[in-house]
Scaffold this active site. Sequence first.
Site, PDB file in Angstrom:
ATOM      1  N   ASP A   1       0.829  -1.214   0.000  1.00  0.00           N
ATOM      2  CA  ASP A   1       0.000   0.000   0.000  1.00  0.00           C
ATOM      3  C   ASP A   1       0.864   1.265   0.000  1.00  0.00           C
ATOM      4  O   ASP A   1       1.980   1.271   0.523  1.00  0.00           O
ATOM      5  CB  ASP A   1      -0.917  -0.020   1.235  1.00  0.00           C
ATOM      6  CG  ASP A   1      -2.105   0.913   1.083  1.00  0.00           C
ATOM      7  OD1 ASP A   1      -2.366   1.379  -0.045  1.00  0.00           O
ATOM      8  OD2 ASP A   1      -2.785   1.181   2.096  1.00  0.00           O
TER       9      ASP A   1
ATOM     10  N   LEU B   1      10.146 -20.730  -4.304  1.00  0.00           N
ATOM     11  CA  LEU B   1       9.043 -19.915  -3.772  1.00  0.00           C
ATOM     12  C   LEU B   1       7.792 -19.976  -4.666  1.00  0.00           C
ATOM     13  O   LEU B   1       7.907 -19.935  -5.890  1.00  0.00           O
ATOM     14  CB  LEU B   1       9.534 -18.463  -3.699  1.00  0.00           C
ATOM     15  CG  LEU B   1       8.522 -17.397  -3.295  1.00  0.00           C
ATOM     16  CD1 LEU B   1       8.261 -17.452  -1.791  1.00  0.00           C
ATOM     17  CD2 LEU B   1       9.029 -16.003  -3.685  1.00  0.00           C
TER      18      LEU B   1
ATOM     19  N   HIS C   1       2.492   3.346  -8.919  1.00  0.00           N
ATOM     20  CA  HIS C   1       2.315   1.919  -9.220  1.00  0.00           C
ATOM     21  C   HIS C   1       3.523   1.392 -10.000  1.00  0.00           C
ATOM     22  O   HIS C   1       4.034   0.311  -9.717  1.00  0.00           O
ATOM     23  CB  HIS C   1       1.033   1.682 -10.028  1.00  0.00           C
ATOM     24  CG  HIS C   1      -0.216   2.100  -9.305  1.00  0.00           C
ATOM     25  ND1 HIS C   1      -0.448   1.793  -7.985  1.00  0.00           N
ATOM     26  CD2 HIS C   1      -1.313   2.798  -9.725  1.00  0.00           C
ATOM     27  CE1 HIS C   1      -1.632   2.292  -7.626  1.00  0.00           C
ATOM     28  NE2 HIS C   1      -2.172   2.905  -8.651  1.00  0.00           N
TER      29      HIS C   1
HETATM   30  C1  IPE Z   1      -5.671  -2.654  -0.322  1.00  0.00           C
HETATM   31  O1  IPE Z   1      -5.263  -1.350  -0.467  1.00  0.00           O
HETATM   32  C2  IPE Z   1      -5.629  -3.363  -1.633  1.00  0.00           C
HETATM   33  C3  IPE Z   1      -4.299  -3.539  -2.216  1.00  0.00           C
HETATM   34  C4  IPE Z   1      -3.156  -3.234  -1.685  1.00  0.00           C
HETATM   35  C5  IPE Z   1      -4.303  -4.154  -3.510  1.00  0.00           C
HETATM   36  P1  IPE Z   1      -6.309  -0.147  -0.623  1.00  0.00           P
HETATM   37  O2  IPE Z   1      -5.509   1.083  -0.704  1.00  0.00           O
HETATM   38  O3  IPE Z   1      -7.231  -0.442  -1.750  1.00  0.00           O
HETATM   39  O4  IPE Z   1      -7.116  -0.247   0.741  1.00  0.00           O
HETATM   40  P2  IPE Z   1      -7.982   0.827   1.509  1.00  0.00           P
HETATM   41  O5  IPE Z   1      -9.039   1.282   0.554  1.00  0.00           O
HETATM   42  O6  IPE Z   1      -7.076   1.930   1.911  1.00  0.00           O
HETATM   43  O7  IPE Z   1      -8.512   0.097   2.694  1.00  0.00           O
HETATM   44  C1  IPE Z   2      -1.563   0.236  -3.368  1.00  0.00           C
HETATM   45  O1  IPE Z   2      -1.332   1.611  -3.383  1.00  0.00           O
HETATM   46  C2  IPE Z   2      -1.781  -0.334  -4.753  1.00  0.00           C
HETATM   47  C3  IPE Z   2      -3.174  -0.695  -5.054  1.00  0.00           C
HETATM   48  C4  IPE Z   2      -4.164  -0.682  -4.231  1.00  0.00           C
HETATM   49  C5  IPE Z   2      -3.447  -1.109  -6.422  1.00  0.00           C
HETATM   50  P1  IPE Z   2      -2.542   2.635  -3.432  1.00  0.00           P
HETATM   51  O2  IPE Z   2      -2.859   2.873  -4.859  1.00  0.00           O
HETATM   52  O3  IPE Z   2      -3.653   2.193  -2.588  1.00  0.00           O
HETATM   53  O4  IPE Z   2      -1.854   3.937  -2.828  1.00  0.00           O
HETATM   54  P2  IPE Z   2      -2.463   4.928  -1.724  1.00  0.00           P
HETATM   55  O5  IPE Z   2      -2.902   4.084  -0.565  1.00  0.00           O
HETATM   56  O6  IPE Z   2      -3.610   5.637  -2.366  1.00  0.00           O
HETATM   57  O7  IPE Z   2      -1.336   5.833  -1.379  1.00  0.00           O
HETATM   58 MG    MG Z   3      -4.063   2.398  -0.610  1.00  0.00          MG
END
Ligand code: IPE
Ligand code: IPE
Ligand code: MG
Length: 247
Positions: free
Chosen positions: A21, A132, A38
Amino acid sequence: MSLKDQLVDKRLPSHVAIIMDGNGRWAKQRGNARVFGHKHGVKAVREVTEAAAELGIQYLTLYAFSTENWNRPKTEVDALMSLLVSTISSETSTLMKNNVRLNTIGNRESLPSGVQAKLQGCIEKTSSNTGLTLTLALSYSSRWEIIEAFKCVASKVKDSQMDINDINANLISDHLSTGGMPDPELMIRTSGEHRISNFLLWQLAYSELYFCDVLWPDFRRDDFYRALLNFQGRERRFGKTGDQIKK
Ligand code: IPE
Ligand code: IPE
Ligand code: MG
């Protein structure tokens, strides 16, 4: 001593799950579009995969795209799907070099056909690797998975392939998309968020949870070793008393 050298081999988890995240915030901090974050997250995936493979960890499960992530702006979803295709193309050789087998969990049919085909190609190419197992959770959510498992078990009971009294914890585990894998001993979430976000709800019942503030694109081997060291310092009690565990 390096962080890696401080790890005790026989106390390594067999399965580590990670909620990757913070990509969007990482990009925003740099004045860039979310997709830039990303793209930079791919290096962190490579580092953690290589580190886990080197350590002899058997399973690494990465939450890459949730069911709920379909609700993001279409431009971001499309960019993530294209990134998935290009990353699989560029990283298959890394997986082969490290003896890593690719696997996915989640609603694969909901992914664009190009993504499905790429994934299938990589899964087949890496299927004989013996190190793995890297599982990508794609279009995954734990509630979705539990609903699917319920439907499958219910139809077996209805068709008399199974008795209602055969339903137990092992049977439910086997009907989840992680069937056959041990539950993760350790779950890591980056970016300072302290929640599970619909990830492996059943499987994390007794996992050690580790949260760190590092945003995913900055996550490196040492951050992974730090999480593993922290895990090794914990006492896992499974409901027993500390004294019982020490015996
Ligand atoms: C969780 O992250 C999903 C992934 C890392 C793929 P999100 O960024 O979508 O989660 P919330 O919305 O903050 O809970
Ligand atoms: C995690 O990073 C990747 C996915 C959920 C695809 P985020 O895109 O949720 O990044 P933040 O949490 O908005 O910073
Ligand atoms: Mg996120």
